[in-house]
Design a protein around this motif. Structure first.
Motif, PDB file in Angstrom:
ATOM      1  N   GLN A  95       0.475  -1.333  -0.080  1.00  0.00           N
ATOM      2  CA  GLN A  95      -0.175  -0.262   0.176  1.00  0.00           C
ATOM      3  C   GLN A  95       0.632   1.073   0.069  1.00  0.00           C
ATOM      4  O   GLN A  95       0.457   2.323  -0.739  1.00  0.00           O
ATOM      5  N   PHE A  96       1.646   1.249   0.765  1.00  0.00           N
ATOM      6  CA  PHE A  96       2.939   2.330   0.730  1.00  0.00           C
ATOM      7  C   PHE A  96       4.076   1.486   0.740  1.00  0.00           C
ATOM      8  O   PHE A  96       4.729   0.840   0.796  1.00  0.00           O
ATOM      9  N   GLN A  97       4.567   2.784  -0.419  1.00  0.00           N
ATOM     10  CA  GLN A  97       6.454   1.983  -0.555  1.00  0.00           C
ATOM     11  C   GLN A  97       7.416   2.980   0.128  1.00  0.00           C
ATOM     12  O   GLN A  97       8.564   1.401   0.535  1.00  0.00           O
ATOM     13  N   LYS A  98       6.993   3.726   0.965  1.00  0.00           N
ATOM     14  CA  LYS A  98       8.480   4.222   1.815  1.00  0.00           C
ATOM     15  C   LYS A  98       7.570   4.453   3.477  1.00  0.00           C
ATOM     16  O   LYS A  98       6.158   5.152   3.256  1.00  0.00           O
ATOM     17  N   ALA A  99       8.012   4.485   4.501  1.00  0.00           N
ATOM     18  CA  ALA A  99       7.505   4.950   5.910  1.00  0.00           C
ATOM     19  C   ALA A  99       7.190   5.889   5.499  1.00  0.00           C
ATOM     20  O   ALA A  99       6.102   6.716   5.919  1.00  0.00           O
ATOM     21  N   GLU A 100       7.738   7.000   5.203  1.00  0.00           N
ATOM     22  CA  GLU A 100       7.924   8.488   4.763  1.00  0.00           C
ATOM     23  C   GLU A 100       6.265   8.628   3.678  1.00  0.00           C
ATOM     24  O   GLU A 100       5.625   9.281   4.767  1.00  0.00           O
ATOM     25  N   ASP A 101       5.965   7.484   2.974  1.00  0.00           N
ATOM     26  CA  ASP A 101       5.022   7.835   2.306  1.00  0.00           C
ATOM     27  C   ASP A 101       3.806   7.787   2.760  1.00  0.00           C
ATOM     28  O   ASP A 101       2.272   8.446   3.051  1.00  0.00           O
ATOM     29  N   ALA A 102       3.870   5.872   4.019  1.00  0.00           N
ATOM     30  CA  ALA A 102       2.684   6.020   5.247  1.00  0.00           C
ATOM     31  C   ALA A 102       2.737   7.579   6.241  1.00  0.00           C
ATOM     32  O   ALA A 102       0.636   7.803   6.299  1.00  0.00           O
ATOM     33  N   ILE A 103       3.595   7.453   6.804  1.00  0.00           N
ATOM     34  CA  ILE A 103       3.389   9.266   6.957  1.00  0.00           C
ATOM     35  C   ILE A 103       3.092  10.335   7.077  1.00  0.00           C
ATOM     36  O   ILE A 103       2.173  11.363   7.169  1.00  0.00           O
ATOM     37  N   HIS A 104       3.258  10.385   6.163  1.00  0.00           N
ATOM     38  CA  HIS A 104       2.537  11.818   4.955  1.00  0.00           C
ATOM     39  C   HIS A 104       0.936  11.015   4.603  1.00  0.00           C
ATOM     40  O   HIS A 104       0.386  12.600   4.532  1.00  0.00           O
ATOM     41  N   TYR A 105       1.307  10.091   4.581  1.00  0.00           N
ATOM     42  CA  TYR A 105      -0.532   9.685   3.654  1.00  0.00           C
ATOM     43  C   TYR A 105      -1.413  10.666   5.197  1.00  0.00           C
ATOM     44  O   TYR A 105      -2.589  10.953   5.078  1.00  0.00           O
ATOM     45  N   ARG A 106      -1.063   9.423   6.525  1.00  0.00           N
ATOM     46  CA  ARG A 106      -1.856  10.092   7.576  1.00  0.00           C
ATOM     47  C   ARG A 106      -1.760  11.128   8.274  1.00  0.00           C
ATOM     48  O   ARG A 106      -2.712  12.061   8.900  1.00  0.00           O
ATOM     49  N   GLN A 107      -0.749  11.930   7.695  1.00  0.00           N
ATOM     50  CA  GLN A 107      -0.309  13.350   8.328  1.00  0.00           C
ATOM     51  C   GLN A 107      -1.785  14.181   7.449  1.00  0.00           C
ATOM     52  O   GLN A 107      -2.728  14.988   7.811  1.00  0.00           O
ATOM     53  N   SER A 108      -1.824  13.886   5.781  1.00  0.00           N
ATOM     54  CA  SER A 108      -2.876  14.796   5.268  1.00  0.00           C
ATOM     55  C   SER A 108      -3.822  14.810   5.099  1.00  0.00           C
ATOM     56  O   SER A 108      -4.790  15.963   5.409  1.00  0.00           O
ATOM     57  N   ALA A 109      -4.231  13.237   5.842  1.00  0.00           N
ATOM     58  CA  ALA A 109      -6.250  12.470   6.286  1.00  0.00           C
ATOM     59  C   ALA A 109      -5.732  13.825   7.525  1.00  0.00           C
ATOM     60  O   ALA A 109      -7.321  14.009   7.463  1.00  0.00           O
ATOM     61  N   PHE A 110      -5.375  13.351   8.496  1.00  0.00           N
ATOM     62  CA  PHE A 110      -6.045  14.512   9.339  1.00  0.00           C
ATOM     63  C   PHE A 110      -5.929  15.548   9.434  1.00  0.00           C
ATOM     64  O   PHE A 110      -7.034  16.570   9.623  1.00  0.00           O
ATOM     65  N   THR A 111      -4.749  15.992   8.454  1.00  0.00           N
ATOM     66  CA  THR A 111      -5.576  18.077   8.515  1.00  0.00           C
ATOM     67  C   THR A 111      -6.543  17.982   7.774  1.00  0.00           C
ATOM     68  O   THR A 111      -7.457  18.798   8.103  1.00  0.00           O
ATOM     69  N   LEU A 112      -6.750  16.746   6.900  1.00  0.00           N
ATOM     70  CA  LEU A 112      -8.956  16.746   6.121  1.00  0.00           C
ATOM     71  C   LEU A 112      -9.893  17.461   7.131  1.00  0.00           C
ATOM     72  O   LEU A 112     -10.626  18.120   7.404  1.00  0.00           O
ATOM     73  N   ILE A 113      -9.439  16.632   8.008  1.00  0.00           N
ATOM     74  CA  ILE A 113     -10.356  15.836   9.052  1.00  0.00           C
ATOM     75  C   ILE A 113     -10.402  17.033   9.860  1.00  0.00           C
ATOM     76  O   ILE A 113     -11.070  17.277  10.186  1.00  0.00           O
ATOM     77  N   ALA A 114      -9.300  17.613  10.646  1.00  0.00           N
ATOM     78  CA  ALA A 114      -9.489  18.523  11.258  1.00  0.00           C
ATOM     79  C   ALA A 114      -9.979  20.064  10.744  1.00  0.00           C
ATOM     80  O   ALA A 114     -10.694  20.341  11.368  1.00  0.00           O
ATOM     81  N   ASN A 115      -9.770  20.129   9.724  1.00  0.00           N
ATOM     82  CA  ASN A 115      -9.841  21.163   9.177  1.00  0.00           C
ATOM     83  C   ASN A 115     -11.829  21.066   8.127  1.00  0.00           C
ATOM     84  O   ASN A 115     -12.842  21.810   9.280  1.00  0.00           O
ATOM     85  N   HIS A 116     -12.314  20.067   9.134  1.00  0.00           N
ATOM     86  CA  HIS A 116     -13.709  19.828   8.419  1.00  0.00           C
ATOM     87  C   HIS A 116     -14.888  19.671   9.425  1.00  0.00           C
ATOM     88  O   HIS A 116     -16.033  20.533   9.782  1.00  0.00           O
ATOM     89  N   PHE A 117     -14.096  18.785  10.701  1.00  0.00           N
ATOM     90  CA  PHE A 117     -14.363  19.176  12.025  1.00  0.00           C
ATOM     91  C   PHE A 117     -14.589  19.752  12.307  1.00  0.00           C
ATOM     92  O   PHE A 117     -14.882  20.547  13.099  1.00  0.00           O
ATOM     93  N   GLY A 118     -13.484  20.605  12.427  1.00  0.00           N
ATOM     94  CA  GLY A 118     -13.605  22.582  12.888  1.00  0.00           C
ATOM     95  C   GLY A 118     -14.420  23.533  12.675  1.00  0.00           C
ATOM     96  O   GLY A 118     -14.755  24.133  13.230  1.00  0.00           O
ATOM     97  N   ARG A 119     -14.477  23.128  11.426  1.00  0.00           N
ATOM     98  CA  ARG A 119     -15.623  24.052  11.004  1.00  0.00           C
ATOM     99  C   ARG A 119     -17.530  23.806  11.639  1.00  0.00           C
ATOM    100  O   ARG A 119     -18.173  24.336  11.826  1.00  0.00           O
ATOM    101  N   VAL A 120     -17.609  22.285  12.610  1.00  0.00           N
ATOM    102  CA  VAL A 120     -18.625  22.204  12.997  1.00  0.00           C
ATOM    103  C   VAL A 120     -18.276  22.466  14.267  1.00  0.00           C
ATOM    104  O   VAL A 120     -19.292  22.721  14.944  1.00  0.00           O
ATOM    105  N   ALA A 121     -16.946  21.916  14.359  1.00  0.00           N
ATOM    106  CA  ALA A 121     -16.930  22.425  16.225  1.00  0.00           C
ATOM    107  C   ALA A 121     -17.063  23.976  16.543  1.00  0.00           C
ATOM    108  O   ALA A 121     -17.776  23.846  17.533  1.00  0.00           O
ATOM    109  N   ALA A 122     -16.920  24.751  14.822  1.00  0.00           N
ATOM    110  CA  ALA A 122     -17.028  26.418  15.558  1.00  0.00           C
ATOM    111  C   ALA A 122     -18.745  26.385  15.735  1.00  0.00           C
ATOM    112  O   ALA A 122     -19.518  26.906  16.277  1.00  0.00           O
ATOM    113  N   MET A 123     -19.682  25.550  14.740  1.00  0.00           N
ATOM    114  CA  MET A 123     -20.578  26.070  14.651  1.00  0.00           C
ATOM    115  C   MET A 123     -21.158  24.777  16.317  1.00  0.00           C
ATOM    116  O   MET A 123     -22.081  25.725  16.992  1.00  0.00           O
ATOM    117  N   ALA A 124     -20.870  24.030  16.618  1.00  0.00           N
ATOM    118  CA  ALA A 124     -21.192  23.742  18.190  1.00  0.00           C
ATOM    119  C   ALA A 124     -21.195  24.683  19.318  1.00  0.00           C
ATOM    120  O   ALA A 124     -21.794  24.538  20.273  1.00  0.00           O
TER     121      ALA A 124
END
Ligand code: ASC
Length: 129
Positions: free
Chosen positions: A1-30
């Motif tokens: 799935q990932f060629q290198k450890a760095e690829d997996a790390i970048h992948y999970r960090q990218s996903a968390f960045t997007l999750i935090a952004n979109h969750f943050g918009r909902v949290a701001a409303m809450a």
């Protein structure tokens, strides 16, 4: 799935960045920092829900070091604890997803609280500052 450890790390960090952004918009409303709009909340929650499980696929063996990971060694040495924290987060996002579909502010607010708590619970144990 990932060629290198760095690829997996970048992948999970990218996903968390997007999750935090979109969750943050909902949290701001809450939290009353942004006006509540059920449609916008539902759209953002749907994105969080879709993305929520992606980063968990990228914490495989050997991805504990490399890139700019802030994951602590405990995420691997205490695999059961990490899995429990991840399960808590997935369960909270499932509730958030249902709340988003209901459009009910009270339900969304409660689910945002539980989800934020699950984020924090995992970060406190398994993410370096
Ligand atoms: C967020 C975000 C987190 C969590 C955490 C909850 O919006 O980016 O990491 O909530 O701060 O305590």
């Amino acid at each position: 799935q990932f060629q290198k450890a760095e690829d997996a790390i970048h992948y999970r960090q990218s996903a968390f960045t997007l999750i935090a952004n979109h969750f943050g918009r909902v949290a701001a409303m809450a939290q009353g920092k942004a006006p509540f709009d059920a449609k916008i909340a539902a759209e953002n929650i749907a994105i969080v829900s879709t993305l929520s499980k992606l980063p968990l696929t990228a914490f495989g063996p050997g991805t504990d070091k490399g890139g700019s990971t802030k994951a602590k060694p405990e995420a691997w040495s205490d695999a059961a604890g990490f899995k429990a924290a991840a399960d808590k987060y997935v369960a909270a996002v499932d509730k958030l997803d249902a709340a988003g579909k209901s459009g009910d502010f009270g339900q969304i607010k409660a689910a945002v609280g539980e989800t934020g708590g699950a984020c924090k619970g995992c970060h406190d144990k398994f993410k370096a500052k």
